[in-house]
Design a protein around this motif. Structure first.
Motif, PDB file in Angstrom:
ATOM      1  N   ASP A 122       0.864  -1.178   0.000  1.00 37.75           N
ATOM      2  CA  ASP A 122       0.000   0.000   0.000  1.00 37.75           C
ATOM      3  C   ASP A 122       0.901   1.228   0.000  1.00 37.75           C
ATOM      4  OD1 ASP A 122      -1.613   2.192   0.628  1.00 37.75           O
ATOM      5  OD2 ASP A 122      -2.870   1.032   2.001  1.00 37.75           O
ATOM      6  N   ARG A 123       1.012   1.873  -1.143  1.00 38.21           N
ATOM      7  CA  ARG A 123       1.917   3.022  -1.262  1.00 38.21           C
ATOM      8  C   ARG A 123       1.402   4.255  -0.540  1.00 38.21           C
ATOM      9  NH1 ARG A 123       1.019   6.014  -6.816  1.00 38.21           N
ATOM     10  NH2 ARG A 123      -1.148   5.469  -7.151  1.00 38.21           N
ATOM     11  N   TYR A 124       0.122   4.286  -0.209  1.00 37.13           N
ATOM     12  CA  TYR A 124      -0.425   5.432   0.519  1.00 37.13           C
ATOM     13  C   TYR A 124      -0.099   5.354   2.002  1.00 37.13           C
ATOM     14  CZ  TYR A 124      -2.848   6.048  -3.863  1.00 37.13           C
ATOM     15  OH  TYR A 124      -3.120   6.202  -5.200  1.00 37.13           O
ATOM     16  N   GLN A 125      -0.050   4.139   2.539  1.00 41.87           N
ATOM     17  CA  GLN A 125       0.309   3.945   3.943  1.00 41.87           C
ATOM     18  C   GLN A 125       1.720   3.396   4.091  1.00 41.87           C
ATOM     19  OE1 GLN A 125      -2.645   1.721   6.089  1.00 41.87           O
ATOM     20  NE2 GLN A 125      -4.302   3.013   5.374  1.00 41.87           N
ATOM     21  N   ASN A 126       2.409   3.191   2.956  1.00 40.93           N
ATOM     22  CA  ASN A 126       3.768   2.645   2.949  1.00 40.93           C
ATOM     23  C   ASN A 126       3.859   1.369   3.774  1.00 40.93           C
ATOM     24  OD1 ASN A 126       4.852   4.706   1.287  1.00 40.93           O
ATOM     25  ND2 ASN A 126       4.749   6.057   3.056  1.00 40.93           N
ATOM     26  N   GLN A 127       2.947   0.454   3.492  1.00 41.26           N
ATOM     27  CA  GLN A 127       2.877  -0.786   4.244  1.00 41.26           C
ATOM     28  C   GLN A 127       2.998  -1.986   3.313  1.00 41.26           C
ATOM     29  OE1 GLN A 127      -0.883  -1.532   6.152  1.00 41.26           O
ATOM     30  NE2 GLN A 127       0.022  -2.965   7.593  1.00 41.26           N
ATOM     31  N   LEU A 128       3.930  -2.873   3.654  1.00 42.93           N
ATOM     32  CA  LEU A 128       4.118  -4.113   2.923  1.00 42.93           C
ATOM     33  C   LEU A 128       3.474  -5.231   3.742  1.00 42.93           C
ATOM     34  CD1 LEU A 128       5.565  -5.522   0.508  1.00 42.93           C
ATOM     35  CD2 LEU A 128       7.481  -5.903   2.054  1.00 42.93           C
ATOM     36  N   ARG A 129       2.564  -5.967   3.120  1.00 43.80           N
ATOM     37  CA  ARG A 129       1.912  -7.082   3.799  1.00 43.80           C
ATOM     38  C   ARG A 129       2.136  -8.345   2.976  1.00 43.80           C
ATOM     39  NH1 ARG A 129      -4.083  -5.105   4.801  1.00 43.80           N
ATOM     40  NH2 ARG A 129      -4.062  -5.959   2.726  1.00 43.80           N
ATOM     41  N   VAL A 130       2.414  -9.434   3.675  1.00 38.24           N
ATOM     42  CA  VAL A 130       2.684 -10.708   3.021  1.00 38.24           C
ATOM     43  C   VAL A 130       1.749 -11.760   3.606  1.00 38.24           C
ATOM     44  CG1 VAL A 130       4.422 -12.498   2.609  1.00 38.24           C
ATOM     45  CG2 VAL A 130       5.098 -10.092   2.653  1.00 38.24           C
ATOM     46  N   LEU A 166      11.759  -8.966  -1.378  1.00 33.42           N
ATOM     47  CA  LEU A 166      11.032  -7.781  -1.793  1.00 33.42           C
ATOM     48  C   LEU A 166      10.913  -6.889  -0.572  1.00 33.42           C
ATOM     49  CD1 LEU A 166       9.659  -6.812  -4.395  1.00 33.42           C
ATOM     50  CD2 LEU A 166       7.558  -7.856  -3.583  1.00 33.42           C
ATOM     51  N   GLY A 167      11.231  -5.623  -0.744  1.00 31.15           N
ATOM     52  CA  GLY A 167      11.192  -4.719   0.392  1.00 31.15           C
ATOM     53  C   GLY A 167      10.853  -3.303  -0.007  1.00 31.15           C
ATOM     54  N   VAL A 168      10.618  -2.492   1.004  1.00 32.24           N
ATOM     55  CA  VAL A 168      10.335  -1.074   0.793  1.00 32.24           C
ATOM     56  C   VAL A 168      11.661  -0.329   0.921  1.00 32.24           C
ATOM     57  CG1 VAL A 168       9.035   0.918   1.609  1.00 32.24           C
ATOM     58  CG2 VAL A 168       8.005  -1.361   1.697  1.00 32.24           C
ATOM     59  N   TRP A 169      11.996   0.394  -0.120  1.00 30.46           N
ATOM     60  CA  TRP A 169      13.277   1.095  -0.222  1.00 30.46           C
ATOM     61  C   TRP A 169      13.021   2.592  -0.282  1.00 30.46           C
ATOM     62  CZ3 TRP A 169      14.884   3.669  -4.881  1.00 30.46           C
ATOM     63  CH2 TRP A 169      16.211   4.094  -4.879  1.00 30.46           C
ATOM     64  N   ASN A 170      13.817   3.367   0.437  1.00 31.79           N
ATOM     65  CA  ASN A 170      13.704   4.820   0.424  1.00 31.79           C
ATOM     66  C   ASN A 170      14.799   5.379  -0.472  1.00 31.79           C
ATOM     67  OD1 ASN A 170      13.086   7.456   0.961  1.00 31.79           O
ATOM     68  ND2 ASN A 170      13.897   7.458   3.028  1.00 31.79           N
ATOM     69  N   GLY A 171      14.398   6.039  -1.555  1.00 30.96           N
ATOM     70  CA  GLY A 171      15.390   6.583  -2.466  1.00 30.96           C
ATOM     71  C   GLY A 171      14.742   7.253  -3.665  1.00 30.96           C
ATOM     72  N   SER A 172      15.562   7.508  -4.671  1.00 27.38           N
ATOM     73  CA  SER A 172      15.107   8.184  -5.874  1.00 27.38           C
ATOM     74  C   SER A 172      14.978   7.182  -7.007  1.00 27.38           C
ATOM     75  CB  SER A 172      16.108   9.267  -6.268  1.00 27.38           C
ATOM     76  OG  SER A 172      15.691   9.912  -7.440  1.00 27.38           O
ATOM     77  N   TYR A 173      13.813   7.191  -7.645  1.00 26.01           N
ATOM     78  CA  TYR A 173      13.564   6.335  -8.800  1.00 26.01           C
ATOM     79  C   TYR A 173      12.837   7.169  -9.844  1.00 26.01           C
ATOM     80  CZ  TYR A 173      11.801   2.539 -11.701  1.00 26.01           C
ATOM     81  OH  TYR A 173      11.513   1.718 -12.759  1.00 26.01           O
ATOM     82  N   GLN A 174      13.334   7.138 -11.056  1.00 29.98           N
ATOM     83  CA  GLN A 174      12.783   7.931 -12.154  1.00 29.98           C
ATOM     84  C   GLN A 174      12.592   9.389 -11.730  1.00 29.98           C
ATOM     85  OE1 GLN A 174       9.328   5.816 -13.635  1.00 29.98           O
ATOM     86  NE2 GLN A 174      10.627   4.368 -14.714  1.00 29.98           N
TER      87      GLN A 174
END
Length: 115
Positions: A15-23, A50-58
């Motif tokens: 969920d990119r709005y809550q920045n939550q990864l659920r498996v 697979l993980g949530v990464w903080n950085g610059s993409y495109q």
């Protein structure tokens, strides 16, 4: 559908709005939630995670869903490979069959959804 027809062992939702990864892992006939420490989940048999990464993409800063390798290193994006002169990567071969084969293998093992 995934649990009864396709029987995919893992179902991953970001969920990119809550920045939550659920498996969720398929256990018998139902998906059960899996703990996701540090917003990363490793798929040992595939030697990927697979993980949530903080950085610059495109050219956009933020939190992104990103693959990492068996040693925990983020897999380089095509832009990153171009900057470093790297021609191929673990799953990101830009040419050849290896990238395609890995993509097919991954799609049989997990289902990923993001919103």
């Amino acid at each position: 559908m995934y649990e009864q027809s396709l029987r995919i062992p893992y179902y991953i939702v970001y969920d990119r709005y809550q920045n939550q990864l659920r498996v969720f892992q398929l256990t018998a006939t139902r998906y059960q939630p899996v703990e996701v420490p540090e917003q990363k989940f490793g798929l040992t048999k595939l030697e990927l995670g697979l993980g949530v990464w903080n950085g610059s993409y495109q050219q956009t800063e933020g939190l992104w869903l990103r693959w990492y390798d068996a040693t925990g290193n983020w897999i380089a994006t095509p832009e990153e490979r171009a900057k470093t002169g790297e021609s191929t990567g673990r799953t990101g071969e830009s040419t050849g069959r290896a990238g395609t084969s890995t993509s097919r293998t991954i799609s049989r093992k997990i289902a990923i959804a993001w919103c």
